[in-house]
Design a protein around this motif. Structure first.
Motif, PDB file in Angstrom:
ATOM      1  N   VAL A   9       0.810  -1.081  -0.048  1.00  0.00           N
ATOM      2  CA  VAL A   9       0.027   0.079  -0.011  1.00  0.00           C
ATOM      3  C   VAL A   9       0.966   1.481   0.184  1.00  0.00           C
ATOM      4  O   VAL A   9       1.364   1.886   1.070  1.00  0.00           O
ATOM      5  N   ALA A  10       1.091   1.624  -1.405  1.00  0.00           N
ATOM      6  CA  ALA A  10       2.152   2.948  -1.304  1.00  0.00           C
ATOM      7  C   ALA A  10       1.552   4.181  -0.577  1.00  0.00           C
ATOM      8  O   ALA A  10       0.255   4.317  -1.100  1.00  0.00           O
ATOM      9  N   PRO A  11       2.042   5.020  -0.205  1.00  0.00           N
ATOM     10  CA  PRO A  11       1.286   6.043   0.303  1.00  0.00           C
ATOM     11  C   PRO A  11       1.369   7.249  -0.689  1.00  0.00           C
ATOM     12  O   PRO A  11       1.959   7.271  -1.614  1.00  0.00           O
ATOM     13  N   ASN A  12       0.308   8.234  -0.508  1.00  0.00           N
ATOM     14  CA  ASN A  12       0.092   9.313  -1.560  1.00  0.00           C
ATOM     15  C   ASN A  12       0.862  10.413  -0.935  1.00  0.00           C
ATOM     16  O   ASN A  12       0.456  10.993   0.155  1.00  0.00           O
ATOM     17  N   VAL A  13       1.691  11.104  -1.747  1.00  0.00           N
ATOM     18  CA  VAL A  13       2.539  12.203  -1.169  1.00  0.00           C
ATOM     19  C   VAL A  13       2.606  13.133  -2.281  1.00  0.00           C
ATOM     20  O   VAL A  13       3.224  13.068  -3.194  1.00  0.00           O
ATOM     21  N   MET A  14       2.033  14.495  -1.690  1.00  0.00           N
ATOM     22  CA  MET A  14       2.189  15.478  -2.667  1.00  0.00           C
ATOM     23  C   MET A  14       3.396  16.549  -2.342  1.00  0.00           C
ATOM     24  O   MET A  14       3.701  16.943  -1.097  1.00  0.00           O
ATOM     25  N   ILE A  15       4.394  16.600  -3.160  1.00  0.00           N
ATOM     26  CA  ILE A  15       5.384  17.653  -2.940  1.00  0.00           C
ATOM     27  C   ILE A  15       4.807  18.962  -3.515  1.00  0.00           C
ATOM     28  O   ILE A  15       4.547  19.322  -4.318  1.00  0.00           O
ATOM     29  N   LEU A  16       4.886  19.864  -2.258  1.00  0.00           N
ATOM     30  CA  LEU A  16       4.597  21.104  -2.701  1.00  0.00           C
ATOM     31  C   LEU A  16       5.680  22.058  -2.594  1.00  0.00           C
ATOM     32  O   LEU A  16       6.513  22.470  -1.612  1.00  0.00           O
ATOM     33  N   LEU A  17       6.114  22.730  -3.875  1.00  0.00           N
ATOM     34  CA  LEU A  17       7.448  23.476  -4.058  1.00  0.00           C
ATOM     35  C   LEU A  17       7.263  24.629  -4.224  1.00  0.00           C
ATOM     36  O   LEU A  17       6.482  25.283  -5.085  1.00  0.00           O
ATOM     37  N   ASP A  18       8.023  25.444  -3.754  1.00  0.00           N
ATOM     38  CA  ASP A  18       8.112  26.887  -3.563  1.00  0.00           C
ATOM     39  C   ASP A  18       8.514  27.535  -5.078  1.00  0.00           C
ATOM     40  O   ASP A  18       9.605  26.872  -5.569  1.00  0.00           O
ATOM     41  N   ARG A  19       7.792  28.414  -5.668  1.00  0.00           N
ATOM     42  CA  ARG A  19       8.180  29.008  -6.805  1.00  0.00           C
ATOM     43  C   ARG A  19       8.280  30.491  -6.631  1.00  0.00           C
ATOM     44  O   ARG A  19       8.256  31.353  -7.899  1.00  0.00           O
ATOM     45  N   SER A  20       8.550  30.886  -5.442  1.00  0.00           N
ATOM     46  CA  SER A  20       8.687  32.497  -5.471  1.00  0.00           C
ATOM     47  C   SER A  20       9.982  32.862  -5.946  1.00  0.00           C
ATOM     48  O   SER A  20      10.739  32.151  -6.210  1.00  0.00           O
ATOM     49  N   GLY A  21      10.041  34.381  -6.328  1.00  0.00           N
ATOM     50  CA  GLY A  21      11.298  34.856  -6.827  1.00  0.00           C
ATOM     51  C   GLY A  21      12.481  34.391  -6.284  1.00  0.00           C
ATOM     52  O   GLY A  21      13.451  34.389  -6.899  1.00  0.00           O
ATOM     53  N   SER A  22      12.598  34.486  -4.701  1.00  0.00           N
ATOM     54  CA  SER A  22      13.993  34.095  -4.240  1.00  0.00           C
ATOM     55  C   SER A  22      14.340  32.741  -4.472  1.00  0.00           C
ATOM     56  O   SER A  22      15.594  32.520  -4.252  1.00  0.00           O
ATOM     57  N   LEU A  47       9.550  31.212 -12.110  1.00  0.00           N
ATOM     58  CA  LEU A  47       9.317  31.808 -11.006  1.00  0.00           C
ATOM     59  C   LEU A  47       8.400  33.145 -10.856  1.00  0.00           C
ATOM     60  O   LEU A  47       8.050  33.672 -11.859  1.00  0.00           O
ATOM     61  N   CYS A  48       7.650  33.343  -9.672  1.00  0.00           N
ATOM     62  CA  CYS A  48       6.626  34.636  -9.491  1.00  0.00           C
ATOM     63  C   CYS A  48       7.426  35.728  -9.445  1.00  0.00           C
ATOM     64  O   CYS A  48       8.500  35.744  -8.645  1.00  0.00           O
ATOM     65  N   GLY A  49       6.884  36.642  -9.859  1.00  0.00           N
ATOM     66  CA  GLY A  49       7.215  38.118  -9.299  1.00  0.00           C
ATOM     67  C   GLY A  49       8.494  38.503 -10.017  1.00  0.00           C
ATOM     68  O   GLY A  49       9.172  37.892 -10.584  1.00  0.00           O
ATOM     69  N   ARG A  50       8.556  39.971 -10.050  1.00  0.00           N
ATOM     70  CA  ARG A  50      10.014  40.488 -10.432  1.00  0.00           C
ATOM     71  C   ARG A  50      10.538  41.454  -9.174  1.00  0.00           C
ATOM     72  O   ARG A  50       9.590  41.612  -8.380  1.00  0.00           O
ATOM     73  N   ASP A  51      11.583  41.808  -9.363  1.00  0.00           N
ATOM     74  CA  ASP A  51      12.279  42.678  -8.458  1.00  0.00           C
ATOM     75  C   ASP A  51      11.164  43.868  -8.400  1.00  0.00           C
ATOM     76  O   ASP A  51      10.623  44.681  -9.037  1.00  0.00           O
ATOM     77  N   GLY A  52      10.905  44.243  -6.839  1.00  0.00           N
ATOM     78  CA  GLY A  52      10.035  45.241  -6.599  1.00  0.00           C
ATOM     79  C   GLY A  52       8.501  44.877  -6.353  1.00  0.00           C
ATOM     80  O   GLY A  52       7.541  45.636  -6.005  1.00  0.00           O
ATOM     81  N   ASP A  53       8.357  43.543  -6.755  1.00  0.00           N
ATOM     82  CA  ASP A  53       6.902  43.319  -6.621  1.00  0.00           C
ATOM     83  C   ASP A  53       6.524  42.969  -5.039  1.00  0.00           C
ATOM     84  O   ASP A  53       7.542  42.409  -4.380  1.00  0.00           O
ATOM     85  N   PRO A  54       5.308  42.919  -4.859  1.00  0.00           N
ATOM     86  CA  PRO A  54       4.936  42.500  -3.312  1.00  0.00           C
ATOM     87  C   PRO A  54       5.235  41.081  -2.826  1.00  0.00           C
ATOM     88  O   PRO A  54       5.600  40.173  -3.939  1.00  0.00           O
ATOM     89  N   PRO A  55       5.437  40.626  -1.705  1.00  0.00           N
ATOM     90  CA  PRO A  55       5.896  39.213  -1.282  1.00  0.00           C
ATOM     91  C   PRO A  55       4.877  38.165  -1.906  1.00  0.00           C
ATOM     92  O   PRO A  55       3.921  38.536  -2.034  1.00  0.00           O
TER      93      PRO A  55
END
Length: 346
Positions: free
Chosen positions: A61-74, A162-170
């Motif tokens: 019985v293999a587990p279900n695993v969701m990788i949640l990966l950050d794509r913020s500009g940093s 990746l999201c955002g450009r320099d100067g965009d909000p967090p």
């Protein structure tokens, strides 16, 4: 599933073929005869039906695993001659390929980059959880994505992701994204162990928190649904990440400041998630009258902390403690699960 009398030997083979339960009539002579199985070469054997064996296949019985990966500009920041995004992609490829036959992986990325109000743009599932999903995650999705930021893609070329450009909000909206994962069908499947594996390079942006839905709150809501949250802080050691892990039932965040540490963190988490649970395809003749041996000699005790347990209602067989450790580590070359006859098949 077509029945046969094959007894699978060898850890590598056990991952490719279902193990099988062999039942012997109570009081019957447990001795058996064997012959070579051309389908498996020297590693395979056929168990002769000398004591009334009835094969009942079992599946991991293999587990279900969701990788949640950050794509913020940093994630474009430099690390070891590369950038965090590319190093994270390589680490995800490594862990998903290593555990491809033991864990059902999916991939979600966050934030969605669809709205400047980041609390209203949670992450989304981009590769649904399924069997043997390493190729779909890596070659099918991540491979062409670069650490460039939000410019229109060019046909046939790598795509800035990746999201955002320099100067965009967090943009790091961890809490909103964890909350969004609760709606995924694979994470709602209670027939399997389930988990979210959060990989992020920074703490949550306070501007992204809406209605108290921060990272710890999101992880706690998942845990209420029996979904654990594992946290890897890539290139950051933030107290808030430890809070997310604790709220998600995994005690601490893994902090990875370099490529080696990131690989080790993902491998350690995957090892802890790899299942020691097996599903019987049908109910055994007598759920109270079967025995389990490792490597033709070591008898495991039922309901022992280092043995096994069985739930008749769900037909789930679970190896426990050191027995589970041995299965995960590949130290077990042969598993005999025998009904009626309390003796290994030698």
């Amino acid at each position: 599933m077509e029945a046969n009398t094959r007894k699978v030997r060898g850890w590598a083979l056990a991952l490719l073929y279902p193990l099988s339960l062999v039942a012997c009539a109570t009081g019957a002579d447990p001795s058996t005869e064997r012959s070579a199985d051309p389908a498996l070469g020297d590693a395979g054997t056929v168990v002769a039906q000398s004591c009334g064996q009835v094969e009942i296949p079992i599946q991991r019985v293999a587990p279900n695993v969701m990788i949640l990966l950050d794509r913020s500009g940093s994630m474009d920041n430099a690390v070891e001659g590369s950038n965090r995004w590319d190093v994270a992609k390589a680490a995800i490829r490594r862990v998903t390929e290593t555990f491809n036959d033991r864990i059902r992986f999916g991939l979600a990325t966050f934030p969605s980059c669809e709205n400047p109000q980041c609390g209203e743009a949670p992450g989304k599932v981009v590769v649904p959880v399924t069997e043997s999903n390493a190729s779909g995650i890596n070659d099918g999705f991540l491979a062409p994505l670069t650490s460039g930021r939000s410019s229109p893609p060019v046909a046939g070329a790598p795509r800035n992701y990746l999201c955002g450009r320099d100067g965009d909000p967090p943009q790091t909206n961890t809490g909103a994204s964890l909350h969004a994962m609760r709606n995924d069908p694979a994470l709602q499947d209670r027939s399997r162990p389930r988990a979210v594996l959060l990989v992020t390079d920074g703490q949550e942006s306070s501007e992204c928190v809406r209605n108290g839905r921060d990272g710890a709150n999101g992880a706690a809501r998942l845990l209420n649904d029996e979904i654990k949250t594992f946290v890897v802080g890539f290139a950051t050691d933030s107290p808030s990440l430890g809070g997310v892990a604790q709220a998600g039932g995994t005690q601490r965040a893994y902090i990875a400041m370099n490529t080696r540490a990131l690989n080790e963190a993902l491998e350690n988490i995957a090892n802890s998630l790899a299942s020691c649970e097996y599903q019987l395809d049908q109910e055994p003749p007598d759920p109270n009258d079967f025995f389990i041996y490792f490597n033709n000699s070591k008898k495991l005790l039922r309901d022992d902390p280092n043995g096994w347990s069985y739930d008749a209602a769900s037909r789930k067989l679970q190896f426990l403690g050191s027995a589970c450790d041995d299965v995960k580590a590949g130290r077990i070359e042969d598993i005999d699960v025998i009904f009626g006859c309390d003796a290994p098949l030698i």
